[in-house]
Enzyme design. Sequence first.
Site, PDB file in Angstrom:
ATOM      1  N   LEU A   1       0.837  -1.200   0.000  1.00 27.97           N
ATOM      2  CA  LEU A   1       0.000   0.000   0.000  1.00 27.97           C
ATOM      3  C   LEU A   1       0.871   1.249   0.000  1.00 27.97           C
ATOM      4  O   LEU A   1       1.705   1.434   0.894  1.00 27.97           O
ATOM      5  CB  LEU A   1      -0.918   0.006   1.226  1.00 27.97           C
ATOM      6  CG  LEU A   1      -1.784  -1.252   1.418  1.00 27.97           C
ATOM      7  CD1 LEU A   1      -2.693  -1.078   2.634  1.00 27.97           C
ATOM      8  CD2 LEU A   1      -2.614  -1.523   0.157  1.00 27.97           C
TER       9      LEU A   1
ATOM     10  N   ALA B   1      -0.499   4.537  -1.482  1.00 24.76           N
ATOM     11  CA  ALA B   1      -1.253   5.593  -2.148  1.00 24.76           C
ATOM     12  C   ALA B   1      -1.279   6.888  -1.341  1.00 24.76           C
ATOM     13  O   ALA B   1      -1.613   7.947  -1.866  1.00 24.76           O
ATOM     14  CB  ALA B   1      -2.670   5.119  -2.420  1.00 24.76           C
ATOM     15  N   GLY B   2      -0.902   6.782  -0.072  1.00 24.12           N
ATOM     16  CA  GLY B   2      -0.928   7.978   0.782  1.00 24.12           C
ATOM     17  C   GLY B   2       0.096   9.002   0.324  1.00 24.12           C
ATOM     18  O   GLY B   2       1.088   8.664  -0.329  1.00 24.12           O
TER      19      GLY B   2
ATOM     20  N   ARG C   1       2.753  14.442   6.452  1.00 22.20           N
ATOM     21  CA  ARG C   1       3.590  14.870   7.583  1.00 22.20           C
ATOM     22  C   ARG C   1       5.084  14.960   7.244  1.00 22.20           C
ATOM     23  O   ARG C   1       5.861  15.499   8.004  1.00 22.20           O
ATOM     24  CB  ARG C   1       3.364  13.938   8.780  1.00 22.20           C
ATOM     25  CG  ARG C   1       2.081  14.256   9.521  1.00 22.20           C
ATOM     26  CD  ARG C   1       1.730  13.177  10.515  1.00 22.20           C
ATOM     27  NE  ARG C   1       1.207  11.979   9.851  1.00 22.20           N
ATOM     28  CZ  ARG C   1       1.017  10.821  10.463  1.00 22.20           C
ATOM     29  NH1 ARG C   1       1.301  10.698  11.742  1.00 22.20           N
ATOM     30  NH2 ARG C   1       0.522   9.778   9.805  1.00 22.20           N
TER      31      ARG C   1
ATOM     32  N   GLN D   1      -5.276   3.965  -6.835  1.00 26.72           N
ATOM     33  CA  GLN D   1      -6.390   4.312  -5.961  1.00 26.72           C
ATOM     34  C   GLN D   1      -6.525   5.836  -6.057  1.00 26.72           C
ATOM     35  O   GLN D   1      -5.661   6.567  -5.570  1.00 26.72           O
ATOM     36  CB  GLN D   1      -6.079   3.896  -4.509  1.00 26.72           C
ATOM     37  CG  GLN D   1      -7.230   4.155  -3.553  1.00 26.72           C
ATOM     38  CD  GLN D   1      -6.815   4.120  -2.088  1.00 26.72           C
ATOM     39  OE1 GLN D   1      -5.680   4.455  -1.749  1.00 26.72           O
ATOM     40  NE2 GLN D   1      -7.727   3.738  -1.217  1.00 26.72           N
TER      41      GLN D   1
ATOM     42  N   GLY E   1      -9.126   4.700   2.548  1.00 28.24           N
ATOM     43  CA  GLY E   1      -8.735   3.798   3.629  1.00 28.24           C
ATOM     44  C   GLY E   1      -8.018   2.554   3.118  1.00 28.24           C
ATOM     45  O   GLY E   1      -8.046   2.242   1.920  1.00 28.24           O
TER      46      GLY E   1
ATOM     47  N   ASN F   1      41.944  20.948 -21.454  1.00 22.95           N
ATOM     48  CA  ASN F   1      41.146  20.034 -22.270  1.00 22.95           C
ATOM     49  C   ASN F   1      39.976  20.713 -22.953  1.00 22.95           C
ATOM     50  O   ASN F   1      39.270  20.094 -23.722  1.00 22.95           O
ATOM     51  CB  ASN F   1      40.635  18.867 -21.402  1.00 22.95           C
ATOM     52  CG  ASN F   1      39.813  19.358 -20.226  1.00 22.95           C
ATOM     53  OD1 ASN F   1      40.019  20.456 -19.720  1.00 22.95           O
ATOM     54  ND2 ASN F   1      38.859  18.551 -19.796  1.00 22.95           N
TER      55      ASN F   1
HETATM   56  C1  UD1 Z   1      -2.856   1.246   9.696  1.00 22.40           C
HETATM   57  C2  UD1 Z   1      -3.696   0.199  10.419  1.00 22.40           C
HETATM   58  C3  UD1 Z   1      -3.306   0.179  11.884  1.00 22.40           C
HETATM   59  C4  UD1 Z   1      -1.826  -0.112  12.010  1.00 22.40           C
HETATM   60  C5  UD1 Z   1      -1.006   0.884  11.203  1.00 22.40           C
HETATM   61  C6  UD1 Z   1       0.440   0.429  11.174  1.00 22.40           C
HETATM   62  C7  UD1 Z   1      -5.843   0.223   9.271  1.00 22.40           C
HETATM   63  C8  UD1 Z   1      -7.254   0.630   9.338  1.00 22.40           C
HETATM   64  N1  UD1 Z   1      -5.091   0.546  10.296  1.00 22.40           N
HETATM   65  O1  UD1 Z   1      -3.193   2.501  10.266  1.00 22.40           O
HETATM   66  O2  UD1 Z   1      -4.044  -0.807  12.565  1.00 22.40           O
HETATM   67  O3  UD1 Z   1      -1.422  -0.045  13.368  1.00 22.40           O
HETATM   68  O4  UD1 Z   1      -1.471   0.923   9.827  1.00 22.40           O
HETATM   69  O5  UD1 Z   1       1.220   1.409  10.550  1.00 22.40           O
HETATM   70  O6  UD1 Z   1      -5.446  -0.398   8.314  1.00 22.40           O
HETATM   71  N2  UD1 Z   1      -3.004   3.734   2.288  1.00 22.40           N
HETATM   72  C9  UD1 Z   1      -3.420   3.705   0.986  1.00 22.40           C
HETATM   73  N3  UD1 Z   1      -4.675   4.127   0.699  1.00 22.40           N
HETATM   74  C10 UD1 Z   1      -5.525   4.560   1.650  1.00 22.40           C
HETATM   75  C11 UD1 Z   1      -5.080   4.576   2.976  1.00 22.40           C
HETATM   76  C12 UD1 Z   1      -3.810   4.146   3.283  1.00 22.40           C
HETATM   77  O7  UD1 Z   1      -2.683   3.305   0.079  1.00 22.40           O
HETATM   78  O8  UD1 Z   1      -6.653   4.920   1.307  1.00 22.40           O
HETATM   79  C13 UD1 Z   1      -1.648   3.277   2.591  1.00 22.40           C
HETATM   80  C14 UD1 Z   1      -0.758   4.361   3.137  1.00 22.40           C
HETATM   81  O9  UD1 Z   1      -0.036   5.009   2.095  1.00 22.40           O
HETATM   82  C15 UD1 Z   1       0.160   3.592   4.040  1.00 22.40           C
HETATM   83  C16 UD1 Z   1      -0.669   2.414   4.501  1.00 22.40           C
HETATM   84  O10 UD1 Z   1      -1.727   2.301   3.594  1.00 22.40           O
HETATM   85  O11 UD1 Z   1       1.288   3.084   3.357  1.00 22.40           O
HETATM   86  C17 UD1 Z   1      -1.212   2.584   5.902  1.00 22.40           C
HETATM   87  O12 UD1 Z   1      -2.053   3.693   5.901  1.00 22.40           O
HETATM   88  P1  UD1 Z   1      -2.131   4.697   7.127  1.00 22.40           P
HETATM   89  O13 UD1 Z   1      -3.051   5.778   6.829  1.00 22.40           O
HETATM   90  O14 UD1 Z   1      -0.753   5.041   7.553  1.00 22.40           O
HETATM   91  O15 UD1 Z   1      -2.801   3.744   8.174  1.00 22.40           O
HETATM   92  P2  UD1 Z   1      -2.772   3.951   9.709  1.00 22.40           P
HETATM   93  O16 UD1 Z   1      -3.832   4.880  10.086  1.00 22.40           O
HETATM   94  O17 UD1 Z   1      -1.403   4.255  10.160  1.00 22.40           O
HETATM   95 MG    MG Z   2       0.435   5.033   9.277  1.00 16.37          MG
END
Ligand code: UD1
Ligand code: MG
Length: 462
Positions: free
Chosen positions: A10, A12-13, A17, A73, A78, A386
């Site tokens: 994953l 897509a974020g 920060r 995405q 989420g 050169n």
């Molecule tokens: C998520 C977990 C949490 C865990 C934590 C560990 C869920 C609901 N929660 O939370 O239990 O402790 O990771 O780091 O899964 N991403 C996408 N698309 C989205 C949302 C997220 O690609 O729509 C990717 C982000 O880029 C990232 C990863 O998913 O690489 C995790 O997303 P993030 O928003 O950091 O999840 P957390 O809230 O930290």
């Molecule tokens: Mg996270």
Amino acid sequence: MPSESAAIILAAGSGTRMKSKLIKVLHPLAGIPLIEHVLRSVRNANVDDIYVVVGHQRELVEESLEGVTCVTQYERLGTGDAVEKCRSFLEDFDGPVIVTCGDVPLMRPETFQNIISLHNKKDIACTMVTAMVEQPHGYGRIVRSPEGRVEKIVEQKDASEDELKINEINTGTYCFNAKLLFKYLKLIDCNNAQGEYYLTDVVPLLLKDGYTIEGYCLEDPRDALGVNDRIQFAEVENVIRDRIRKFWMLNGVSILDPGSTYIDVDCTIGQDTIIFPGTFIERGTQIGEDCRIGPNVRLQNTKIGNSVTIEFAKSIDAAVSDEAQIGPFAYLRPGATIGKGCRIGDFVEIKNSNIGDYSKVPHLSYIGDADVGENVNIGCGTITCNYDGKTKSRTVIENNAFIGSNSNLVAPVRIGESSYVAAGSTITEDVPKDSLAIARERQVNKEGWKKRRATGDTESQQ
Ligand code: UD1
Ligand code: MG
């Protein structure tokens, strides 16, 4: 369709920060992008069918990744929605799929291997990688039954006071049965504090239908460190650098001051080489055995033979053969190839040039676009001219030539074998073999000149 196992990463974020113009997963970490560390770990666990969910700056991310399928995405709804984007590729796959995050680069291949083999041995719908941490703030907490079975994952923002006290966290890495994952993903909603589709909501649904969920607790919780901001980035970098240094120390390399020694991935260092403080060994660098590197050396993509000494120097895209001595204060630029036993001394810059075995450029010289033979001595202050403002030309200095101090060699020009160039010469024509070239004004001594100056007669020669 994957053969034995697949992985979804994953990414897509945006990584808000990080406060960066560049997407988080492409920030360089020990020589390669953050997400490349994740890919390598997954591949080292023998998983080759890899899907990366991209969103922000997706073209950039796609460009920098090879051998993976990128899935877009568009809206960040989420982690559950992100995985959902891979449905068409994996929903019929009745085998293990790893789900992990592109910003968690320390996860080891062994962990992926272990959760896959656990999955293959037993009938498990999902194995979650968990970790015991002192400060669980921000992570999803693992809620277990009194018998110790995983019951659900509660996100920080949705947790009760009691749940917030739980120290076991969800690392965000899982091994699911792909078919079950996609079946149950259809059932999750976004009725939670963040209004997101949580991947973790699949867990209680699976449990309700009698499927087994396992928790796989990491031995070293640092493996789960994720990067959200630049402070965490520095922490993760510390861990990676520490692992790399320890690897080399355990392989026979002395590192006098590990804290001030930076070694990227994709480097090699031979046995009994000593690294002195303040040294940067960057991606693509290969160092042989019995070398002394540092203090204060920066090597980028440089190949170094055995028994080489380098101090206070920078080298980029260059090569140095056995027993050469480089520095202090030398600069090897792209295409510099230094032969065996050469001596490249202080304030010497070498670019796109070959220096033959046992030749010396001991001080204050610029050698650019030159082919220097063996056993050549290049005197202090020699410059290969050169560049004429339009084109670059080569200088050839044949074996055993001797270039006197402070000479200018105006390229294109050839200094023949075993010839001499007198100090202070500006050489514009080829010098034949075994000759002496003098290209400077003859000295004139005006005797008694001082006295004549006193009387105003400075024009007369006598
Ligand atoms: C998520 C977990 C949490 C865990 C934590 C560990 C869920 C609901 N929660 O939370 O239990 O402790 O990771 O780091 O899964 N991403 C996408 N698309 C989205 C949302 C997220 O690609 O729509 C990717 C982000 O880029 C990232 C990863 O998913 O690489 C995790 O997303 P993030 O928003 O950091 O999840 P957390 O809230 O930290
Ligand atoms: Mg996270």
